[in-house]
Design a protein around this motif. Structure first.
Motif, PDB file in Angstrom:
ATOM      1  N   VAL A 182       0.853  -1.188   0.000  1.00  0.00           N
ATOM      2  CA  VAL A 182       0.000   0.000   0.000  1.00  0.00           C
ATOM      3  C   VAL A 182       0.890   1.238   0.000  1.00  0.00           C
ATOM      4  N   ILE A 183       0.579   2.170  -0.896  1.00  0.00           N
ATOM      5  CA  ILE A 183       1.334   3.431  -0.959  1.00  0.00           C
ATOM      6  C   ILE A 183       0.377   4.595  -0.725  1.00  0.00           C
ATOM      7  N   LEU A 184       0.877   5.687  -0.192  1.00  0.00           N
ATOM      8  CA  LEU A 184       0.035   6.847   0.063  1.00  0.00           C
ATOM      9  C   LEU A 184      -0.222   7.671  -1.202  1.00  0.00           C
TER      10      LEU A 184
ATOM     11  N   ASN B  19      -0.744   8.041  -5.362  1.00  0.00           N
ATOM     12  CA  ASN B  19      -1.280   7.296  -6.496  1.00  0.00           C
ATOM     13  C   ASN B  19      -0.124   6.721  -7.305  1.00  0.00           C
ATOM     14  N   GLU B  20      -0.306   5.533  -7.828  1.00  0.00           N
ATOM     15  CA  GLU B  20       0.742   4.880  -8.619  1.00  0.00           C
ATOM     16  C   GLU B  20       1.160   5.710  -9.828  1.00  0.00           C
ATOM     17  N   PHE B  21       0.311   6.626 -10.268  1.00  0.00           N
ATOM     18  CA  PHE B  21       0.609   7.531 -11.365  1.00  0.00           C
ATOM     19  C   PHE B  21       1.962   8.220 -11.166  1.00  0.00           C
ATOM     20  N   PHE B  22       2.275   8.601  -9.940  1.00  0.00           N
ATOM     21  CA  PHE B  22       3.506   9.343  -9.657  1.00  0.00           C
ATOM     22  C   PHE B  22       4.762   8.479  -9.769  1.00  0.00           C
ATOM     23  N   TYR B  23       4.597   7.173  -9.768  1.00  0.00           N
ATOM     24  CA  TYR B  23       5.736   6.277  -9.852  1.00  0.00           C
ATOM     25  C   TYR B  23       6.050   5.844 -11.271  1.00  0.00           C
ATOM     26  N   GLU B  24       5.174   6.186 -12.205  1.00  0.00           N
ATOM     27  CA  GLU B  24       5.362   5.795 -13.610  1.00  0.00           C
ATOM     28  C   GLU B  24       6.227   6.790 -14.354  1.00  0.00           C
TER      29      GLU B  24
END
Length: 61
Positions: free
Chosen positions: A52-54, A56-61
């Motif tokens: 679980v991350i705080l 959104n996965e968008f920021f890791y792409e």
């Protein structure tokens, strides 16, 4: 020091002071939850789950 650096320091200070309250406050702001027991349960679940991350996965792409 620019505004981003000031904000980063303030956020880091809050995280270092009381990480639980910091996360519960972010969750409360993001989803509108105000029940303290529910926020505690969400925090506990967050800490028990490694994937679980705080952000959104968008920021890791």
């Amino acid at each position: 020091m620019n505004t981003i650096e000031i904000f980063k320091k303030q956020i880091q200070d809050m995280m270092n002071t009381d990480y639980r309250s910091f996360v519960e406050a972010l969750v409360s702001i993001e989803i509108g939850e105000t029940n303290k027991d529910e926020l505690r349960a969400l925090y506990d679940s967050y800490m028990e789950t490694d994937n679980v991350i705080l952000l959104n996965e968008f920021f890791y792409e």
